[in-house]
Design a protein around this motif. Sequence first.
Motif, PDB file in Angstrom:
ATOM      1  N   VAL A  17      -1.720  -1.799   8.881  1.00 55.07           N
ATOM      2  CA  VAL A  17      -0.519  -1.204   8.935  1.00 55.07           C
ATOM      3  C   VAL A  17       0.563  -2.098   8.262  1.00 55.07           C
ATOM      4  O   VAL A  17       1.075  -2.977   8.937  1.00 55.07           O
ATOM      5  CB  VAL A  17      -0.033  -0.487  10.193  1.00 55.07           C
ATOM      6  N   PRO A  18       1.149  -1.626   7.218  1.00 62.73           N
ATOM      7  CA  PRO A  18       2.440  -2.732   6.407  1.00 62.73           C
ATOM      8  C   PRO A  18       3.635  -2.458   7.543  1.00 62.73           C
ATOM      9  O   PRO A  18       3.991  -1.470   8.171  1.00 62.73           O
ATOM     10  CB  PRO A  18       2.649  -2.135   5.281  1.00 62.73           C
ATOM     11  N   PRO A  19       4.272  -3.956   7.750  1.00 64.82           N
ATOM     12  CA  PRO A  19       5.680  -3.786   8.417  1.00 64.82           C
ATOM     13  C   PRO A  19       6.556  -2.901   7.979  1.00 64.82           C
ATOM     14  O   PRO A  19       7.191  -2.322   8.731  1.00 64.82           O
ATOM     15  CB  PRO A  19       5.788  -5.188   8.252  1.00 64.82           C
ATOM     16  N   GLU A  20       6.526  -2.541   6.667  1.00 68.42           N
ATOM     17  CA  GLU A  20       7.633  -1.434   6.256  1.00 68.42           C
ATOM     18  C   GLU A  20       7.409   0.033   6.861  1.00 68.42           C
ATOM     19  O   GLU A  20       8.251   0.793   7.134  1.00 68.42           O
ATOM     20  CB  GLU A  20       7.960  -1.530   5.006  1.00 68.42           C
ATOM     21  N   ALA A  21       6.164   0.149   7.012  1.00 66.83           N
ATOM     22  CA  ALA A  21       5.350   1.389   7.633  1.00 66.83           C
ATOM     23  C   ALA A  21       5.988   1.585   9.166  1.00 66.83           C
ATOM     24  O   ALA A  21       6.345   2.666   9.473  1.00 66.83           O
ATOM     25  CB  ALA A  21       3.872   1.629   7.403  1.00 66.83           C
TER      26      ALA A  21
END
Length: 104
Positions: A17-21
């Motif tokens: 899970v990307p930090p921006e998500a």
Amino acid sequence: MRIDEVGRPQVHTHGDVPPEATAYAIEKTVSALHHASGQVLRTSLTLDAAAPGDRVDAHVDVNGIGVHVHGVGSTMQEATDLMQDRLRTRLHRLRRRPRQGPAA
């Protein structure tokens, strides 16, 4: 009625899970929680990129009434948007029927 003070949700992730998500999911959840009919006692989010389709779950405690919603989409953003829409709907329903919750 608008609740102005909402705490930051506890976040759990599974998979890549990307930090921006994660930041997007927090922002959308907090935005929806401002429409709660009472004090938000606890909020947790689970972002799951390891499941078939991306999934976002929200568990919210509004004055002792538990609310659980989720969204599944082809992207984490789509899943978050679906979750936010469902959370807002449930919070509005709770406002109209405040006694609709678990028995004391």
